[in-house]
Structures are given as structure tokens and as C-alpha cells.
Scaffold this motif. Structure first.
Motif, PDB file in Angstrom:
ATOM      1  N   LEU B 316       0.845  -1.272  -0.013  1.00  0.00           N
ATOM      2  CA  LEU B 316       0.191   0.017   0.108  1.00  0.00           C
ATOM      3  C   LEU B 316       1.042   1.232   0.135  1.00  0.00           C
ATOM      4  O   LEU B 316       0.655   2.058  -0.735  1.00  0.00           O
ATOM      5  N   ASP B 317       1.862   1.181   0.890  1.00  0.00           N
ATOM      6  CA  ASP B 317       2.755   2.526   1.140  1.00  0.00           C
ATOM      7  C   ASP B 317       3.384   2.578  -0.436  1.00  0.00           C
ATOM      8  O   ASP B 317       3.988   3.759  -0.664  1.00  0.00           O
ATOM      9  N   GLN B 318       4.064   1.595  -0.884  1.00  0.00           N
ATOM     10  CA  GLN B 318       4.854   1.566  -2.016  1.00  0.00           C
ATOM     11  C   GLN B 318       4.108   1.811  -3.517  1.00  0.00           C
ATOM     12  O   GLN B 318       4.492   2.537  -3.964  1.00  0.00           O
ATOM     13  N   ASN B 319       3.078   1.038  -3.658  1.00  0.00           N
ATOM     14  CA  ASN B 319       2.364   1.045  -5.033  1.00  0.00           C
ATOM     15  C   ASN B 319       1.191   1.578  -5.232  1.00  0.00           C
ATOM     16  O   ASN B 319       0.688   1.607  -6.297  1.00  0.00           O
ATOM     17  N   VAL B 320       0.699   2.376  -4.110  1.00  0.00           N
ATOM     18  CA  VAL B 320      -0.729   2.860  -4.212  1.00  0.00           C
ATOM     19  C   VAL B 320      -0.258   4.521  -4.343  1.00  0.00           C
ATOM     20  O   VAL B 320       0.165   4.894  -3.283  1.00  0.00           O
ATOM     21  N   ALA B 321      -1.202   5.156  -4.921  1.00  0.00           N
ATOM     22  CA  ALA B 321      -0.696   6.714  -5.084  1.00  0.00           C
ATOM     23  C   ALA B 321      -2.086   7.330  -4.960  1.00  0.00           C
ATOM     24  O   ALA B 321      -3.287   6.618  -5.181  1.00  0.00           O
ATOM     25  N   ALA B 322      -2.140   8.678  -4.587  1.00  0.00           N
ATOM     26  CA  ALA B 322      -3.256   9.550  -4.381  1.00  0.00           C
ATOM     27  C   ALA B 322      -3.986   9.747  -5.403  1.00  0.00           C
ATOM     28  O   ALA B 322      -3.424   9.759  -6.619  1.00  0.00           O
ATOM     29  N   HIS B 323      -5.339   9.618  -5.274  1.00  0.00           N
ATOM     30  CA  HIS B 323      -6.332   9.677  -6.463  1.00  0.00           C
ATOM     31  C   HIS B 323      -6.965  11.346  -6.258  1.00  0.00           C
ATOM     32  O   HIS B 323      -7.145  11.639  -5.231  1.00  0.00           O
ATOM     33  N   LYS B 324      -7.491  11.822  -7.344  1.00  0.00           N
ATOM     34  CA  LYS B 324      -8.134  13.147  -7.197  1.00  0.00           C
ATOM     35  C   LYS B 324      -9.488  13.109  -6.477  1.00  0.00           C
ATOM     36  O   LYS B 324      -9.877  13.983  -5.843  1.00  0.00           O
ATOM     37  N   GLN B 325      -9.915  11.975  -6.363  1.00  0.00           N
ATOM     38  CA  GLN B 325     -11.403  11.579  -5.890  1.00  0.00           C
ATOM     39  C   GLN B 325     -11.092  10.945  -4.382  1.00  0.00           C
ATOM     40  O   GLN B 325     -10.657  10.022  -4.212  1.00  0.00           O
ATOM     41  N   PRO B 326     -11.653  11.511  -3.435  1.00  0.00           N
ATOM     42  CA  PRO B 326     -11.704  11.185  -2.025  1.00  0.00           C
ATOM     43  C   PRO B 326     -12.316   9.433  -2.237  1.00  0.00           C
ATOM     44  O   PRO B 326     -13.104   9.343  -3.043  1.00  0.00           O
TER      45      PRO B 326
END
Ligand code: HEM
Ligand code: SF4
Lengths: 152, 541
Positions: B316-326
């Protein structure tokens, strides 16, 4: 004109023409010769020549022959478009290493006459010219681009 | 996503027919190999060491699950059960039979795909930001512009026999995830006085003389984008060098005549053609943009994620990025398992990724220039289920942007131009650093098997270049490159190494980095602060 007329010239060349006027039979002179003796009416551009140098004289020119030293050399496509964009209506001939699969693109760039070094197969050419129903871009021919069909 | 209308479909169908005819003429002997070569290349068909390689276009890296499944189907039916995702967001198949190629193209056409202009001296597949439409930092989705460019460049009658290949990338954020300035033309969308337009960079590229693209046009609006680009290309087509294949890219033209002279010539050409009606109406961009409107995101998707499974939390910390949608996130699926072949995916893995996109990801996938796959729109609540499925398929390596997330070219295992192998070296590096890669933080390592730089070694924080040293494989090490918004070209450390030697040298470099780093500096930041010398000392003693 959709299909070419095959013409044999006095010089023994076989031409594929997409125009029905009489073949211009004055020999084409080099760009340097043309710019030096401005009464010539037929010019031959080598691949590296600057087609823009002809623009002041287009009114007196009946034939521009553009040379393709190898089929990989694409400079002539730009030269042709430059001449057509400037309003040239005379014969625009692609001469040299011109392959049948290239002729449809050359037509779009404004060539209406072809003097291929090696003969091209007429049936293949006819098939290729009819293959694409419409192009994506506006170019130097009359074909209507897809975006125009979509939006009028 | 973009959907073909009858016009797009008829063009792609015509291409299949044209290519079928060309292959028949080749097989019958009517075309010589020399004459056939540029025709097949224009359709992504290369002759490699062992077989034909077919490169299929994934325009701006975007796919739906049906298209992804087709890629798996082709791998299974016509190749050896796998495909290779490339640095230009395409996919390659390494074991194709010439006689099958027309059927493959016909199958691709049924899902609105093709191999048009994936090689040859023409305008190649347009690449873009893999987070387009999902990133929080973009001014607009760059893909409608990329699609407009795709259509404009497809069978462009004037630019099919350019001096050399021509690569264009479009981005719309300050963070550059597409190596935009290492393209022949890089386009960055930006907003000025409420109007969306493009900044144009020209003359980037890798290969044997790597160069960073120069800004050539500060701002051009959509209504004149095509005529401006035609001017850029026309100057190149007329004056780019054709006498020497190694000097034929547009970067060399800019280098030889200078950016200002090039810009002046483009402006003169632009003035001559801008009012000739070359540009599609803005309604066309609007039509395309509407198709990229994006999914309807659930507005009540929960934002919290249960991190109790430690392996999941690492991923989760490495491969997941923030999305513009909550409540949503962007998942990058690593195609770099330790010991695997960077960018390869089996048909079963391709199918699984398609299933996940369909089930959890609004039916969208992206290919990244770092040879990974992205699910751009997933709900945070589904992340654990996605991770579990990926893990079971060996697709959950938590190494995005770490040292084992290696870009590597095919190298000597496949490529006839190679000096050295890339794949086994990537595998060794992955194995050597697997245990401590997280401690090393962001570290982009890129390997090319020869000077052509298909593996982006110039742009690696650590780059490796395969060279031939008296008939044996040898590797040079480069430090300090970047393909991102802080773009730079790596520098060679010194004398080269054999395969094990280069892995040892990287270890000494990373040890020195750990000793020197301040606060949360990345390797690249430390290198930029301290320079080459301390690393040279560490390597050569
Ligand atoms: C195995 C067959 C391949 C051959 C024969 C090949 C050949 C080449 C050559 C000759 C160049 C240098 C072009 C130049 O500098 O003008 C090049 C550049 C490049 N290739 Fe390949 N390549 C192959 C596979 C690949 C693969 C699999 C990828 C992607 C993973 C790739 C991506 C690139 C990229 C990104 C460049 C750099 C483009 C630039 O200079 O801007 N190539 N390739
Ligand atoms: S970098 Fe060299 S070895 Fe690697 S794929 Fe490109 S041409 Fe082949």
C-alpha cells in the motif's frame, strides 16, 4: 481523377498520370539552371533543393519533377506540398525510386504524375488507391478529412 | 475512454487489408525484403535474432479490459504465452510468424487496436502520463490531446519517410511521469488566462547522443496545434540529416543549427500554413474530451484502509498513489518480480489484470513507461481484495520506483544489435537488493544492452550500458540521470565491469549513499549534492 493514365514519353519513360492534359515535353532543367535562365517551363528538383525558390515563378512553370534518389528519402513529400500550398497547378511528377505503396501518400501531397524507375503493378496501385475510405488529415489533395465529415 | 466511430474503424480495418496484401506480396516474392522492410516496420514488425517481433500500439497507454484480454489472447494463440510491455507504453510479442501477422492485426481491430506506426521512420505511438485523468496534480486530462495527435499522425502523408523515427509525449502536470523531455517533441498542457494550451519542447532523445528537449514554443492553443506541429515536422523532414543514421534524429538538427534558428524556421513555416485549414475545429477536441469524462465516482467511498496485514501495508505504501477523488486510489501493478523479466506478463496474468480492472477499476488499465501496469481508478475499500488477487498471481511485488523496479531492454537474449545481456543482469540486481531496497528508497535503475538506449540508461538514477570489450560482455555504470521533471543525463563513473562486477559496484555506490545521505534525501539528491567523486572512490577505491 481516380485511376492513372499510362503514357509513354518520347524520351522512352513510362508515366502514370492523374491528369488528362497533354504531357509537357520540354526537358526539365535543374533548379540552378532555371533560376539563371528564367524562360524554362519545366524544372527538376533534386531531393535537397529548396522548393520555395520556385515560388516567385510558379506562373510560368508547367512541370516540376521531384527526384526520389531512394524510396526512403521523404523530402520530396514536403517539396510537393509546399508547391501546392502556394497554388501551383501544373504537373507535379515524382521520379526515381518510387514504390507502388508510396503513391497514395504522394497523391495526397499533391503529386499527379509518376515516373517510377521500376514499373509498378497497375492492379496493385488501383487497389491501394481505393483502400482507405477517408483520411484523418487535410493535405494537398481534395480528400475530405474525417474531422470535417464529423463536424461539417 | 476513446471509442472508435465508423470512420476510425474503417481506417483500422483498411490497414489490416493493406498489410495482408503486403505480406502476400512478400511471401510471393513480388516485394523484396528490402522493399518490404519499411512497410512491415511501419506496422511494428521487426526481425529479431530468432523470430519476428510484433509491437502493438497502446495509444497513450490506455486500455479497457476487453482490449487487455485480447493482448492475453494473442500471447496465448500466436506467441509463447506471454507479452512484453515496453517503455513506450506498447506491448511486444517476441515469437511471431510473418504469415500470422495479418490475422493478429485483424483480431486487434475487433477491439479497436492496431500496430500502426509502432516502428519505422514515422510519428510513433503518442505516449502520455499513466495517471492521466486520475492524478491530483493535472490541469486537464492530456489524453484527448494525445488522441487528436494520434489521428493527425496516423498515415500522415508528408511525414511517413522522415529521416528517423519520431516520438511525441503529452503531459498535463508539473510532475513528469512520461519522460516528456526525452522525446523528439514533448508537449506540456497548461492553462493561461483561463485558456488551455501547450508548451512545446523539441529535440529530446536518448540513443548514442542523449539530449534534453528545448523549449521552442511558449504557448500554443488547440486551434493551431496541428499546423504548428506540421511546421515543426516539416522543417525536420526537409533539413534533418539523412546521410548518417546516427545523426538523423531531430535532436541533432537542433544541435547543429541551434534552437533559435530552428525556432525561426518553424515560425516562418507556421506563418505560411497556419491559415490553410489544417487544424481540426475545436469541436473535434470537444468531441474527444467528452469521451474521457471519466467514470462516475462514488462520492461516499470510505477513505480509510485496514492496514492490519503487514505485507499489504508495505505494498500500500509503495505501489498505491493518491487519486483526485476522495475514497479512491491509483494502483501500480509491478511487472518486476524479483528474478523475473522486467515488463513481461503471461497471458494468465494479463487476463487477471483485465478481470481486476473490470471488477474494481471502472474497466480501465494503463501501461507505464517504466513497464508496469496501472489500475487508475479503484476504491480504497477494494484495495485489499485487489492485492490478494495480485499476490496469488505473483503480481504484488511492492517495489514501485525502488532499485528492483528496473527498466531493461531485451538485450542480447533477443536483440541483434546488443552488446550484452540486460535481462539476467536485471535479475541479479533484483536478487542482490531485494532485502534492503526499501531502505534505499526511490532509486530508478535502467539497463540498455547497447548504445541505442532502449532501456533509458541515460535517464536512470543509476544507469547501466552494455558494451563490447574485445568480444566479451562488459557494462558501464552511469550515475545521476533522471527522466522526470528534474530531467538530467547520467555520467559514466569510469572503467566498466563484468556482470558480477557491476552488481558489486552498485552495492558500493548504494553503501556510500546510505553513509552520505542527509534526512530523507533520495539517492539522486545526494548524488547531486556531493557529486561523482565520493562514489568514484567507493567504486574504484
Ligand atoms: C529488440 C529489438 C529492438 C531493436 C532492434 C531496437 C532498436 C533501437 C535502435 C536502433 C534505437 C536507437 C534509435 C536512435 O537513437 O535513433 C532504439 C531506441 C529506443 N528503443 Fe529500441 N529496439 C528494440 C527493442 C526495444 C524495446 C523492447 C523497447 C522498449 C522496452 C525499446 C525502446 C526504445 C527506446 C525508448 C529508445 C530510445 C528512443 C530515443 O532515442 O529517444 N526498444 N531502439
Ligand atoms: S538498447 Fe540495444 S540491445 Fe537493447 S534493445 Fe535496444 S538495440 Fe537492442
Amino acid at each position: 481523377m481516380v485511376d492513372p493514365i499510362t503514357v509513354n514519353t518520347n524520351a522512352g519513360e513510362t508515366l502514370l498520370r492523374f491528369r488528362d492534359d497533354v504531357v509537357h515535353d520540354e526537358p526539365a532543367v535543374t533548379l540552378d539552371a532555371f533560376l539563371g535562365q528564367t524562360n524554362a517551363t519545366a524544372v527538376r528538383l533534386e531531393a535537397g533543393d529548396d522548393a520555395r525558390e520556385l515560388l516567385p515563378h510558379l506562373g510560368q512553370i508547367a512541370l516540376v519533377e521531384i527526384s526520389f534518389p531512394t524510396f526512403r528519402d521523404g523530402r520530396g513529400y514536403s517539396a510537393a506540398r509546399i508547391l501546392r500550398e502556394a497554388g501551383f497547378e501544373g504537373e507535379l511528377r515524382a521520379a526515381g525510386d518510387v514504390l507502388v505503396d508510396q503513391i497514395p501518400h504522394m497523391r495526397r501531397c499533391g503529386f499527379d504524375s509518376f515516373a517510377p524507375e521500376k514499373p509498378v503493378d497497375a492492379a496493385t496501385l488501383t487497389k491501394l488507391l481505393a483502400l482507405y475510405p477517408q483520411p484523418y488529415q487535410k493535405a494537398a489533395d481534395a480528400r475530405v478529412p474525417v474531422w470535417k465529415l464529423r463536424h461539417g | 475512454m476513446y471509442r472508435y466511430d465508423e470512420y476510425d474503424q474503417s481506417i483500422v480495418d483498411a490497414r489490416v487489408e493493406e498489410f495482408r496484401d503486403q505480406v502476400e506480396r512478400r511471401l510471393s516474392g513480388a516485394l523484396t525484403e528490402d522493399q518490404f522492410k519499411p512497410l512491415r516496420l511501419m506496422n511494428g514488425l521487426y526481425l529479431q535474432l530468432h523470430a519476428y517481433m510484433l509491437r502493438v500500439a497502446v495509444p497513450y497507454g490506455t486500455l479497457d479490459s476487453r482490449q487487455m484480454r485480447m493482448l492475453g489472447h494473442i500471447a496465448r494463440k500466436y506467441d509463447r504465452g506471454y507479452g512484453h510491455f515496453t517503455t513506450r507504453q506498447n506491448i511486444q510479442y517476441n515469437w511471431i510468424k510473418l504469415a500470422d501477422a495479418p490475422d493478429i492485426l485483424a483480431e486487434l481491430a475487433t477491439v479497436q487496436m492496431h500496430a500502426i506506426q509502432t516502428s519505422g521512420n514515422c510519428i510513433r505511438n503518442i505516449s502520455s502520463d499513466q495517471f492521466a485523468g486520475a492524478a491530483a496534480d493535472e490541469v486537464a486530462d492530456p489524453r484527448p490531446w494525445a488522441e487528436l495527435l494520434r489521428q493527425w499522425s496516423t498515415f500522415h502523408p508528408e511525414f511517413t519517410y522522415l529521416p528517423r523515427k519520431f516520438k511525441i509525449a503529452v503531459i498535463a502536470a508539473d510532475e513528469d511521469r512520461a519522460a516528456m523531455r526525452l522525446h523528439d517533441i514533448g508537449i506540456q498542457l497548461l492553462e493561461r488566462d483561463g485558456v488551455l494550451g501547450a508548451k512545446i519542447f523539441v529535440g529530446g532523445g536518448m540513443g548514442r547522443t542523449p539530449m534534453i528537449a528545448h523549449e521552442v514554443k511558449d504557448f500554443i492553443t488547440a486551434d493551431h496545434l496541428m499546423s504548428y506541429l506540421e511546421a515543426c515536422l516539416r522543417v525536420y523532414n526537409r533539413y534533418g540529416r539523412r546521410d548518417n543514421i546516427y545523426k538523423a534524429r531531430i535532436k541533432i538538427l537542433l544541435h547543429e543549427i541551434g534552437v533559435d534558428a530552428y525556432r525561426d524556421q518553424v515560425e516562418a513555416e507556421f506563418a505560411a500554413i497556419r491559415d490553410l485549414g489544417i487544424d481540426p475545429p475545436l469541436a473535434e477536441l470537444a468531441r474527444i474530451t467528452a469521451m474521457f469524462a471519466g467514470p462516475d465516482f462514488a462520492s461516499d467511498a470510505p477513505d480509510s484502509v485496514d492496514r492490519s496485514d503487514p505485507d499489504f501495508a508495505v505494498w500500500l505504501d509503495q505501489n498505491v498513489a493518491a487519486h483526485k477523488q476522495p475514497g479512491h486510489a491509483i494502483v501500480t501493478i509491478s511487472l518486476k518480480p524479483i528474478g523475473g523479466i522486467p515488463g513481461d506478463a503471461s497471458a494468465d496474468q494479463i487476463d487477471l489484470m483485465a478481470d481486476l480492472a473490470e471488477r474494481y477499476g471502472h474497466d480501465e488499465l494503463r501501461v507505464t513507461h517504466a513497464q508496469n501496469i496501472v489500475l487508475p481508478h479503484v476504491r480504497k475499500a477494494d484495495l485489499y481484495a485487489i492485492w490478494t488477487a495480485l499476490r496469488d498471481a505473483r503480481l504484488a511485488e511492492a517495489n514501485l520506483d525502488l532499485i528492483s523496479d528496473i527498466i531493461a531492454c531485451p538485450g542480447l537474449d533477443y536483440c541483434s544489435l546488443a552488446n550484452a545481456r540486460s535481462i539476467p543482469l536485471a535479475q541479479k540486481i533484483g536478487e542482490r537488493f531485494a532485502g534492503r531496497q526499501r531502505e534505499l528508497g526511490e532509486l530508478k535503475l535502467k539497463i540498455s544492452g547497447c548504445i541505442n538506449a532502449c532501456g533509458h540508461h541515460h535517464a536512470g538514477h543509476i544507469g547501466i550500458l552494455g558494451v563490447d570489450k574485445k568480444g566479451t560482455e562488459n557494462y558501464q555504470l552511469l550515475l545521476g540521470g533522471s527522466g522526470a521533471e528534474d530531467v538530467s543525463l547520467g555520467k559514466i563513473t569510469g572503467p566498466g565491469f563484468d556482470e558480477d562486477g557491476v552488481v558489486d559496484a552498485i552495492e558500493r555506490v548504494t553503501d556510500r549513499y546510505v553513509a552520505l545521505r542527509e534526512a530523507d534525501e533520495r539517492f539522486l539528491d545526494t548524488y547531486r549534492r556531493v557529486g561523482m567523486q565520493p562514489f568514484k572512490e567507493a567504486i574504484y577505491g
